[in-house]
Design a protein around this motif. Structure first.
Motif, PDB file in Angstrom:
ATOM      1  N   LYS A 113      49.630 -20.941 -20.053  1.00 30.93           N
ATOM      2  CA  LYS A 113      49.476 -20.607 -18.641  1.00 30.93           C
ATOM      3  C   LYS A 113      49.446 -21.900 -17.850  1.00 30.93           C
ATOM      4  CE  LYS A 113      44.498 -20.487 -19.166  1.00 30.93           C
ATOM      5  NZ  LYS A 113      43.288 -19.709 -19.062  1.00 30.93           N
ATOM      6  N   GLY A 114      49.775 -21.813 -16.559  1.00 31.95           N
ATOM      7  CA  GLY A 114      49.746 -22.982 -15.695  1.00 31.95           C
ATOM      8  C   GLY A 114      50.673 -22.804 -14.508  1.00 31.95           C
ATOM      9  N   ARG A 115      50.864 -23.888 -13.777  1.00 36.33           N
ATOM     10  CA  ARG A 115      51.763 -23.896 -12.618  1.00 36.33           C
ATOM     11  C   ARG A 115      53.087 -24.525 -13.028  1.00 36.33           C
ATOM     12  NH1 ARG A 115      49.240 -21.870  -8.527  1.00 36.33           N
ATOM     13  NH2 ARG A 115      46.992 -22.069  -8.365  1.00 36.33           N
ATOM     14  N   GLU A 172      58.470 -26.172 -18.161  1.00 36.44           N
ATOM     15  CA  GLU A 172      57.347 -27.100 -18.206  1.00 36.44           C
ATOM     16  C   GLU A 172      56.289 -26.628 -17.220  1.00 36.44           C
ATOM     17  OE1 GLU A 172      57.771 -31.512 -18.753  1.00 36.44           O
ATOM     18  OE2 GLU A 172      59.814 -31.001 -18.142  1.00 36.44           O
ATOM     19  N   LEU A 173      55.039 -26.619 -17.676  1.00 42.64           N
ATOM     20  CA  LEU A 173      53.926 -26.181 -16.849  1.00 42.64           C
ATOM     21  C   LEU A 173      52.911 -27.298 -16.691  1.00 42.64           C
ATOM     22  CD1 LEU A 173      53.167 -22.716 -18.503  1.00 42.64           C
ATOM     23  CD2 LEU A 173      54.595 -23.157 -16.521  1.00 42.64           C
ATOM     24  N   GLU A 197      55.376 -28.077 -22.428  1.00 40.54           N
ATOM     25  CA  GLU A 197      56.755 -27.595 -22.458  1.00 40.54           C
ATOM     26  C   GLU A 197      56.848 -26.421 -23.427  1.00 40.54           C
ATOM     27  OE1 GLU A 197      61.343 -29.083 -23.124  1.00 40.54           O
ATOM     28  OE2 GLU A 197      59.716 -30.506 -23.353  1.00 40.54           O
ATOM     29  N   ILE A 198      57.403 -25.325 -22.946  1.00 37.25           N
ATOM     30  CA  ILE A 198      57.576 -24.128 -23.765  1.00 37.25           C
ATOM     31  C   ILE A 198      59.062 -23.886 -23.939  1.00 37.25           C
ATOM     32  CG2 ILE A 198      57.086 -21.677 -24.008  1.00 37.25           C
ATOM     33  CD1 ILE A 198      55.034 -23.395 -21.545  1.00 37.25           C
ATOM     34  N   ILE A 217      52.589 -17.149 -19.727  1.00 35.74           N
ATOM     35  CA  ILE A 217      53.775 -16.976 -20.566  1.00 35.74           C
ATOM     36  C   ILE A 217      53.361 -16.316 -21.881  1.00 35.74           C
ATOM     37  CG2 ILE A 217      55.632 -18.155 -21.788  1.00 35.74           C
ATOM     38  CD1 ILE A 217      55.682 -20.177 -19.555  1.00 35.74           C
ATOM     39  N   TYR A 218      54.094 -15.271 -22.238  1.00 34.58           N
ATOM     40  CA  TYR A 218      53.833 -14.503 -23.447  1.00 34.58           C
ATOM     41  C   TYR A 218      54.985 -14.699 -24.425  1.00 34.58           C
ATOM     42  CZ  TYR A 218      50.274 -12.200 -20.645  1.00 34.58           C
ATOM     43  OH  TYR A 218      49.186 -11.963 -19.851  1.00 34.58           O
TER      44      TYR A 218
END
Length: 161
Positions: free
Chosen positions: A40-42, A52-53, A61-62, A30-31
Motif C-alpha cells: 500500500k502507499g501513494r 512504484e509506491l 516497486e511492485i 495492491i493485491y
C-alpha cells in the motif's frame, strides 16, 4: 539583463517540468493474483512493467506479474480508527480541562472525567467513522498481470495539466 536571464531560465524549466507525468495523490492498496494485500502507499511512478509506491519515505516497486487488483483510498477500518482517536482524544481533553468537581453527592475528579471522555468519545467517534466509511467511494481496478489493464489504470491516475 538579469530579468531576461531569469525569464529564460523560468521558461526552460517550465517546459522540462511539463514533460513529466503527474499522478494523483491517491492512496492505493495492491493485491496479488490470489486477492491478498501485498502493498500500500501513494503512487510514485507507473511503468509498463511495474508500479512504484511511496510509503513512509520508502519507495516500493511492485512488478506487474504480481498485481491482481488495485483499490484506491484507505479501508473503512481507517475511518473508524481515526474517528475513535479524534472523538476519544478531544473528549478526554475536555474532561481533563474541566477540572475536579466540588465535593458533594456525585464527585468526579478530572482524571475520572478524562477517562469517561476517552471511552465515550472513542465509541461515538468510531461510530461516526463507521458511518462515513459507508459513503466512501473506493474504486477497484482489476489488473490480473495484464499490461493493457495497467495502462488503463495509469490513464485513470494521470492528472492532465
Amino acid at each position: 539583463m538579469k530579468y531576461i536571464i531569469f525569464i529564460t531560465v523560468l521558461f526552460f524549466s517550465y517546459s522540462v517540468i511539463a514533460q513529466e507525468e503527474v499522478y494523483s495523490n491517491t492512496f492505493v492498496r495492491i493485491y496479488n493474483l490470489d486477492g491478498k494485500k501485498i502493498n500500500k502507499g501513494r503512487i510514485k511512478t507507473i511503468s509498463k512493467t511495474s508500479i512504484e509506491l511511496y510509503l513512509k519515505e520508502e519507495t516500493i516497486e511492485i512488478p506487474l506479474h504480481k498485481i491482481g487488483k488495485i483499490k484506491t483510498r484507505r479501508s473503512g477500518g481507517n475511518n473508524i480508527a481515526k474517528g475513535a482517536i479524534i472523538g476519544g482524544g478531544s473528549l478526554a481533553l475536555v474532561g481533563l480541562l474541566s477540572g475536579d468537581d466540588d465535593k458533594g453527592i456525585i464527585y468526579f475528579s478530572a482524571s475520572d472525567k478524562s477517562m469517561m471522555g476517552l471511552i465515550g468519545g472513542g465509541f461515538i467517534g468510531g461510530m461516526v467513522g463507521g458511518i462515513t466509511a459507508i459513503f466512501k467511494k473506493a474504486d477497484t481496478y482489476i489488473i490480473d498481470a495484464n499490461k493493457l489493464n495497467l495502462e488503463r489504470f495509469k490513464e485513470a491516475m494521470t492528472i492532465s495539466e
